[in-house]
Design an enzyme around this catalytic site. Sequence first.
Site, PDB file in Angstrom:
ATOM      1  N   ASN A   7     -30.342 -18.026   0.894  1.00  0.00           N
ATOM      2  CA  ASN A   7     -30.633 -17.351   2.170  1.00  0.00           C
ATOM      3  C   ASN A   7     -30.985 -15.911   1.830  1.00  0.00           C
ATOM      4  OD1 ASN A   7     -30.653 -16.155   4.670  1.00  0.00           O
ATOM      5  ND2 ASN A   7     -28.456 -16.435   5.078  1.00  0.00           N
TER       6      ASN A   7
ATOM      7  N   LYS B 231     -32.160 -13.630   3.685  1.00  0.00           N
ATOM      8  CA  LYS B 231     -31.975 -12.667   4.793  1.00  0.00           C
ATOM      9  C   LYS B 231     -33.216 -11.769   4.899  1.00  0.00           C
ATOM     10  CE  LYS B 231     -27.108 -13.296   4.207  1.00  0.00           C
ATOM     11  NZ  LYS B 231     -25.752 -12.816   4.355  1.00  0.00           N
TER      12      LYS B 231
ATOM     13  N   HIS C 257     -26.154 -19.035  11.907  1.00  0.00           N
ATOM     14  CA  HIS C 257     -25.574 -18.126  10.909  1.00  0.00           C
ATOM     15  C   HIS C 257     -24.737 -17.076  11.628  1.00  0.00           C
ATOM     16  CE1 HIS C 257     -25.171 -15.117   7.792  1.00  0.00           C
ATOM     17  NE2 HIS C 257     -25.461 -16.071   6.919  1.00  0.00           N
TER      18      HIS C 257
ATOM     19  N   GLU D 176     -24.448 -14.021  11.261  1.00  0.00           N
ATOM     20  CA  GLU D 176     -25.166 -12.777  11.600  1.00  0.00           C
ATOM     21  C   GLU D 176     -25.969 -12.957  12.885  1.00  0.00           C
ATOM     22  OE1 GLU D 176     -27.008 -12.249   7.758  1.00  0.00           O
ATOM     23  OE2 GLU D 176     -25.032 -11.845   6.906  1.00  0.00           O
TER      24      GLU D 176
ATOM     25  N   GLU E  79     -19.358 -21.476   6.498  1.00  0.00           N
ATOM     26  CA  GLU E  79     -19.454 -20.105   6.006  1.00  0.00           C
ATOM     27  C   GLU E  79     -18.403 -19.237   6.699  1.00  0.00           C
ATOM     28  OE1 GLU E  79     -23.610 -19.303   4.203  1.00  0.00           O
ATOM     29  OE2 GLU E  79     -23.552 -18.549   6.230  1.00  0.00           O
TER      30      GLU E  79
ATOM     31  N   GLY F  95     -20.915 -11.875   2.184  1.00  0.00           N
ATOM     32  CA  GLY F  95     -21.319 -10.544   1.716  1.00  0.00           C
ATOM     33  C   GLY F  95     -20.149  -9.634   1.363  1.00  0.00           C
TER      34      GLY F  95
ATOM     35  N   SER G 278     -20.194 -15.401  -0.538  1.00  0.00           N
ATOM     36  CA  SER G 278     -19.920 -14.788  -1.839  1.00  0.00           C
ATOM     37  C   SER G 278     -19.949 -15.765  -3.011  1.00  0.00           C
ATOM     38  CB  SER G 278     -18.584 -14.026  -1.804  1.00  0.00           C
ATOM     39  OG  SER G 278     -18.670 -12.949  -0.883  1.00  0.00           O
TER      40      SER G 278
END
Length: 259
Positions: free
Chosen positions: A9, A11, A91, A93, A163, A169, A208
């Site tokens: 991914n 991003k 996701h 985010e 996730e 991250g 991560s």
Amino acid sequence: MRQVIVAGNWKMNKTSQQVIDFVNKMNAEWKKCKVIICPSHSLLSTLYQTGKNKGICIGAQNIYYESKGAFTGETSSDQVKEFAEYVIIGHSERRRIFGEDDSILNKKVLSALNSGLRPIFCVGESSQQRKTHKEYEIIKEQLDNGLRSLSTDDIKKIIIAYEPVWAIGTGEVATPQIAQEMHFFIRNHIKNIDGDIADNIPIIYGGSVKVDNFYDILRCDDVDGALIGGASLDALNFSDLIKIGEKHNIDLINMSDSS
Ligand code: PGA
């Protein structure tokens, strides 16, 4: 036996030239595992041109659920389908920064399936929800609402990505035990819909993942691969992750042949 998936991914990173350089620099070969890269919409065409002969599958990071019309700045699933086979939906985010709730995500999943895209549907709890022991309740809710009114044929096309938000991250990867427990829970929950589908549905982990922790996560019975952010941006690093996925996939084939 389920195929190992190594998905990147990217991003909001890279330009077209950087995509070409990335693909040229990759030094992994794979035949058994599936490699998916999800770039920004503006890079889908470049990745399609440069990556298709290498066996890279392409995923988008988002779609809008309407099929066309006056939706400035949005991209429909049919538009994405020209270049991609997969699309990430849900996701954290998108949920957190862009306020996408379960009902919007459900419309996106249905729209993707309608266009022939395979959704990589993400679920995950926050650290607060884990601290207050709500993680299973949250994941169940996200699955039930996000995958609402899908037919059994539709569910077969979904990849689920677990996730945990606290791992994305942050460098704080879930322990193999935490990952396995949640993946087992998710698979068991899908059994309510259909036992065969539950056995075959890919459930990948994200948060991560790096070269030095991927194998330990991948060895868990119910983990079928990873959705990788930061560590997928460098071609050699991503190649090393693919090599780990490919080797594990070959080991699984050998194990199932000898049993
Ligand atoms: P990360 O991101 O690997 O950088 O933690 C994973 C993701 O957001 O999908």
